[in-house]
Motif scaffolding. Structure first.
Motif, PDB file in Angstrom:
ATOM      1  N   LEU A  26       0.821  -1.196   0.000  1.00  0.00           N
ATOM      2  CA  LEU A  26       0.000   0.000   0.000  1.00  0.00           C
ATOM      3  C   LEU A  26       0.858   1.249   0.000  1.00  0.00           C
ATOM      4  O   LEU A  26       1.808   1.370   0.764  1.00  0.00           O
ATOM      5  CB  LEU A  26      -0.916   0.006   1.229  1.00  0.00           C
ATOM      6  CG  LEU A  26      -1.816  -1.237   1.348  1.00  0.00           C
ATOM      7  CD1 LEU A  26      -2.643  -1.132   2.608  1.00  0.00           C
ATOM      8  CD2 LEU A  26      -2.716  -1.356   0.139  1.00  0.00           C
ATOM      9  N   MET A  27       0.495   2.206  -0.868  1.00  0.00           N
ATOM     10  CA  MET A  27       1.202   3.481  -0.951  1.00  0.00           C
ATOM     11  C   MET A  27       0.184   4.599  -1.105  1.00  0.00           C
ATOM     12  O   MET A  27      -0.848   4.425  -1.738  1.00  0.00           O
ATOM     13  CB  MET A  27       2.135   3.488  -2.173  1.00  0.00           C
ATOM     14  CG  MET A  27       3.262   2.453  -2.118  1.00  0.00           C
ATOM     15  SD  MET A  27       4.153   2.388  -3.677  1.00  0.00           S
ATOM     16  CE  MET A  27       4.701   4.086  -3.823  1.00  0.00           C
ATOM     17  N   TRP A  31      -1.093  12.944  -4.541  1.00  0.00           N
ATOM     18  CA  TRP A  31      -1.846  14.151  -4.198  1.00  0.00           C
ATOM     19  C   TRP A  31      -2.358  14.144  -2.769  1.00  0.00           C
ATOM     20  O   TRP A  31      -2.913  15.119  -2.295  1.00  0.00           O
ATOM     21  CB  TRP A  31      -3.026  14.330  -5.156  1.00  0.00           C
ATOM     22  CG  TRP A  31      -3.748  13.046  -5.445  1.00  0.00           C
ATOM     23  CD1 TRP A  31      -3.617  12.265  -6.543  1.00  0.00           C
ATOM     24  CD2 TRP A  31      -4.698  12.384  -4.615  1.00  0.00           C
ATOM     25  NE1 TRP A  31      -4.407  11.151  -6.458  1.00  0.00           N
ATOM     26  CE2 TRP A  31      -5.092  11.206  -5.286  1.00  0.00           C
ATOM     27  CE3 TRP A  31      -5.265  12.661  -3.366  1.00  0.00           C
ATOM     28  CZ2 TRP A  31      -6.011  10.303  -4.761  1.00  0.00           C
ATOM     29  CZ3 TRP A  31      -6.184  11.768  -2.839  1.00  0.00           C
ATOM     30  CH2 TRP A  31      -6.537  10.604  -3.540  1.00  0.00           C
ATOM     31  N   ALA A  32      -2.209  13.004  -2.061  1.00  0.00           N
ATOM     32  CA  ALA A  32      -2.880  12.856  -0.773  1.00  0.00           C
ATOM     33  C   ALA A  32      -2.419  13.886   0.240  1.00  0.00           C
ATOM     34  O   ALA A  32      -3.210  14.391   1.024  1.00  0.00           O
ATOM     35  CB  ALA A  32      -2.651  11.445  -0.226  1.00  0.00           C
ATOM     36  N   ARG A 358      -7.824   5.489   9.118  1.00  0.00           N
ATOM     37  CA  ARG A 358      -7.736   6.920   8.812  1.00  0.00           C
ATOM     38  C   ARG A 358      -6.423   7.286   8.116  1.00  0.00           C
ATOM     39  O   ARG A 358      -6.294   8.386   7.583  1.00  0.00           O
ATOM     40  CB  ARG A 358      -7.868   7.721  10.103  1.00  0.00           C
ATOM     41  CG  ARG A 358      -9.251   7.652  10.760  1.00  0.00           C
ATOM     42  CD  ARG A 358      -9.289   8.497  12.023  1.00  0.00           C
ATOM     43  NE  ARG A 358     -10.605   8.519  12.639  1.00  0.00           N
ATOM     44  CZ  ARG A 358     -10.876   8.104  13.877  1.00  0.00           C
ATOM     45  NH1 ARG A 358      -9.893   7.620  14.630  1.00  0.00           N
ATOM     46  NH2 ARG A 358     -12.108   8.173  14.361  1.00  0.00           N
ATOM     47  N   GLY A 359      -5.457   6.394   8.127  1.00  0.00           N
ATOM     48  CA  GLY A 359      -4.151   6.698   7.559  1.00  0.00           C
ATOM     49  C   GLY A 359      -4.161   6.696   6.046  1.00  0.00           C
ATOM     50  O   GLY A 359      -4.957   6.014   5.395  1.00  0.00           O
ATOM     51  N   SER A 360      -3.231   7.438   5.463  1.00  0.00           N
ATOM     52  CA  SER A 360      -3.195   7.597   4.009  1.00  0.00           C
ATOM     53  C   SER A 360      -2.754   6.332   3.283  1.00  0.00           C
ATOM     54  O   SER A 360      -2.974   6.203   2.087  1.00  0.00           O
ATOM     55  CB  SER A 360      -2.249   8.739   3.633  1.00  0.00           C
ATOM     56  OG  SER A 360      -0.929   8.466   4.085  1.00  0.00           O
ATOM     57  N   GLY A 361      -2.159   5.377   3.979  1.00  0.00           N
ATOM     58  CA  GLY A 361      -1.686   4.171   3.318  1.00  0.00           C
ATOM     59  C   GLY A 361      -2.543   2.953   3.525  1.00  0.00           C
ATOM     60  O   GLY A 361      -2.101   1.834   3.270  1.00  0.00           O
ATOM     61  N   SER A 362      -3.789   3.134   3.960  1.00  0.00           N
ATOM     62  CA  SER A 362      -4.618   1.973   4.297  1.00  0.00           C
ATOM     63  C   SER A 362      -5.049   1.175   3.083  1.00  0.00           C
ATOM     64  O   SER A 362      -5.246  -0.026   3.157  1.00  0.00           O
ATOM     65  CB  SER A 362      -5.867   2.430   5.059  1.00  0.00           C
ATOM     66  OG  SER A 362      -6.742   3.130   4.187  1.00  0.00           O
ATOM     67  N   ARG A 427      -8.178   6.928  -3.061  1.00  0.00           N
ATOM     68  CA  ARG A 427      -8.629   7.178  -1.698  1.00  0.00           C
ATOM     69  C   ARG A 427      -9.390   8.485  -1.624  1.00  0.00           C
ATOM     70  O   ARG A 427      -8.998   9.477  -2.197  1.00  0.00           O
ATOM     71  CB  ARG A 427      -7.423   7.228  -0.759  1.00  0.00           C
ATOM     72  CG  ARG A 427      -7.807   7.431   0.699  1.00  0.00           C
ATOM     73  CD  ARG A 427      -6.571   7.272   1.583  1.00  0.00           C
ATOM     74  NE  ARG A 427      -6.917   7.553   2.967  1.00  0.00           N
ATOM     75  CZ  ARG A 427      -7.532   6.705   3.761  1.00  0.00           C
ATOM     76  NH1 ARG A 427      -7.866   5.519   3.324  1.00  0.00           N
ATOM     77  NH2 ARG A 427      -7.810   7.028   5.006  1.00  0.00           N
ATOM     78  N   ALA A 428     -10.524   8.465  -0.906  1.00  0.00           N
ATOM     79  CA  ALA A 428     -11.291   9.691  -0.709  1.00  0.00           C
ATOM     80  C   ALA A 428     -11.917   9.622   0.675  1.00  0.00           C
ATOM     81  O   ALA A 428     -12.653   8.708   0.976  1.00  0.00           O
ATOM     82  CB  ALA A 428     -12.386   9.820  -1.763  1.00  0.00           C
ATOM     83  N   HIS A 429     -11.615  10.556   1.530  1.00  0.00           N
ATOM     84  CA  HIS A 429     -12.188  10.576   2.881  1.00  0.00           C
ATOM     85  C   HIS A 429     -13.615  11.111   2.832  1.00  0.00           C
ATOM     86  O   HIS A 429     -13.908  12.081   2.146  1.00  0.00           O
ATOM     87  CB  HIS A 429     -11.350  11.464   3.805  1.00  0.00           C
ATOM     88  CG  HIS A 429     -10.099  10.800   4.265  1.00  0.00           C
ATOM     89  ND1 HIS A 429     -10.058   9.903   5.298  1.00  0.00           N
ATOM     90  CD2 HIS A 429      -8.830  10.901   3.795  1.00  0.00           C
ATOM     91  CE1 HIS A 429      -8.819   9.491   5.473  1.00  0.00           C
ATOM     92  NE2 HIS A 429      -8.052  10.075   4.572  1.00  0.00           N
ATOM     93  N   ALA A 430     -14.480  10.443   3.598  1.00  0.00           N
ATOM     94  CA  ALA A 430     -15.862  10.912   3.701  1.00  0.00           C
ATOM     95  C   ALA A 430     -15.948  12.035   4.709  1.00  0.00           C
ATOM     96  O   ALA A 430     -15.294  12.029   5.732  1.00  0.00           O
ATOM     97  CB  ALA A 430     -16.758   9.745   4.134  1.00  0.00           C
ATOM     98  N   ASN A 431     -16.812  13.012   4.398  1.00  0.00           N
ATOM     99  CA  ASN A 431     -17.028  14.104   5.359  1.00  0.00           C
ATOM    100  C   ASN A 431     -18.494  14.294   5.669  1.00  0.00           C
ATOM    101  O   ASN A 431     -18.898  15.276   6.273  1.00  0.00           O
ATOM    102  CB  ASN A 431     -16.443  15.411   4.819  1.00  0.00           C
ATOM    103  CG  ASN A 431     -17.014  15.814   3.472  1.00  0.00           C
ATOM    104  OD1 ASN A 431     -18.094  15.342   3.101  1.00  0.00           O
ATOM    105  ND2 ASN A 431     -16.305  16.667   2.751  1.00  0.00           N
ATOM    106  N   GLY A 432     -19.316  13.310   5.268  1.00  0.00           N
ATOM    107  CA  GLY A 432     -20.718  13.347   5.629  1.00  0.00           C
ATOM    108  C   GLY A 432     -21.571  14.182   4.740  1.00  0.00           C
ATOM    109  O   GLY A 432     -22.753  14.349   4.970  1.00  0.00           O
TER     110      GLY A 432
END
Length: 433
Positions: A26-27, A31-32, A358-362, A427-432
């Protein structure tokens, strides 16, 4: 029946590919660390064959036995469609299962249906189907109008002793059992009730606007424990309402099993062991949200697994999802201090799993932060009191709504995934929002 055979073959191929590829290295995307946002992705497109899941439950072993009885089971849809098909499972049976006189109809109230909507369902053109032990059967297409967010009654007759049923224990829905062959009756007079689903696992629809199905894979929080029976207030139901209100046509398929675990069989097969059937095998599947299973690994496995073992299990699911072309959305684990099986060791592992997610490499394609959505800011290892059902483990209906509200709906605007052999994950974090 031919379609089912193709589904089994597809699952076997995907499972073999997952084993061959193994866990990804995993990398983070380049842009993260800059803007924190993924590049623009292609918009979701309709499902190729038009079939999309609208409702489902996960099969389990150990259900009741039936003979010369009609089952009328109520399913609450996520999306609508112009045609329907049902799937009946004998996957945990020990003998052939014969099912006759299958009907679908709009439910009016209780065991009553609107007979003007009633349609007979066939299998290979026949009104009866015999399903071998360990198998399931998908019906022919039935010209039946399904409304979104509505109740559909699926009725069928079981002429012979079934033995222990393949069932879903925690149905949270009043279903009906009547004597004799009465599937086409407007009301089932003298029916007894139960809260489980037997043999019936899926209702699929054809809808040209549908862009895919989301599978919510988890345990009791996903299964809807602590929501009221017949309320349809499990968090996947609440999410289906949000998606519908947003104008998105995405089926939501609940594959939660109360007590389920990620690594070890117990209450149902583990997430690892049922992934190909309960996720990859769903009609139109394009996304999966993996939810609360690891909480049960920490609380009910002796000795409990380490956080590293849980993380490895999650990575295996991510790998298998990507091999099947699916987007894998990870959920942080909700707090459970005060629950009967909470320990400090389990808490430490929960926090480590959440830090990994929550980490960028998950490798997760998105994050649903159920922890932040439900914990007490003043005591973050506890549920917010307003969301606590009373057992300090299961959120009440307000808490389940908060989980649904934590899902970023824009995650469902793309269906593209990286190549299965890629070492880099979208990867895209959810913000609700």
């Amino acid at each position: 029946m031919r379609r089912h055979a193709r589904s089994i073959k597809r699952e076997a191929v995907l499972a073999a590919a997952a084993l061959a590829i193994g866990t990804f290295a995993l990398m983070p995307m380049p842009w993260a660390s800059a803007a924190g946002k993924p590049p623009a992705s292609p918009a979701a497109t309709p499902v190729a064959d038009g079939w999309n899941g609208s409702w489902s439950v996960s099969p389990q072993s150990g259900g009741p036995s039936y003979a010369n009885q009609t089952l009328r089971q109520i399913v609450h849809t996520s999306i609508g469609g112009t045609s329907a098909q049902v799937r009946i499972s004998n996957v945990f049976g020990t003998a052939p299962l014969t099912v006759q006189n299958v009907h679908v109809a709009q439910r009016s109230s209780g065991s009553s249906v609107n007979t003007g909507t009633d349609k007979a369902v066939t299998f290979g053109g026949q009104t009866s189907v015999t399903i071998a032990a360990g198998q399931s059967a998908v019906s022919d297409s039935t010209a039946f109008t399904v409304a979104a967010l509505s109740d559909v009654a699926v009725s069928f007759y079981l002429p012979n002793s079934t033995g222990s049923a393949t069932y879903h224990q925690q149905g949270n829905q009043t279903n009906y059992v009547a004597n004799g062959n009465v599937s086409a009756s407007a009301t089932l007079s003298g029916a007894v009730t139960n809260g489980s689903y037997s043999f019936l696992t899926n209702l699929d629809v054809q809808n040209t606007a549908a862009t895919g199905s989301l599978v919510t894979l988890g345990a009791s929080l996903t299964d809807g424990v602590a929501s009221a029976s017949d309320d349809n207030r499990r968090w996947p139901n609440d999410l289906a309402v949000r998606l519908q209100n947003s104008g998105r046509t995405v089926g939501v398929l609940n594959q939660g099993i109360s007590g389920n675990r990620l690594l070890v069989d117990g209450a149902g097969q583990s997430a690892l062991n049922r992934f190909d059937r309960d996720v990859v095998g769903q009609s139109g599947v394009r996304w999966v949200i993996f939810s609360d299973d690891p909480i049960n690994d920490l609380g009910s496995t002796n000795p409990p697994p380490t956080s590293a073992q849980l993380i490895t299990g999650i990575q295996q699911l991510i790998s298998r999802a990507h091999s099947a072309g699916l987007l894998f959305l990870c959920s942080t684990l909700t707090p459970y201090q005060g629950a009967s099986y909470w320990t400090q060791t389990g808490e430490t592992a929960r926090e480590a799993v959440n830090a990994f997610i929550r980490g960028s490499g998950s490798g997760c394609d998105g994050v649903v932060d159920q922890d932040t959505a439900t914990h007490d800011p003043a005591n973050p290892t506890y549920l917010l009191p307003a969301y606590d059902s009373g057992d300090h483990l299961h959120p009440n209906e307000a808490g389940l709504q908060a989980i649904a509200d934590a899902v970023n709906l824009s995650l469902f605007d793309s269906t593209s995934t990286p190549p299965a052999s890629s070492t880099v994950m979208l990867r895209a974090h959810a913000n609700g929002k």
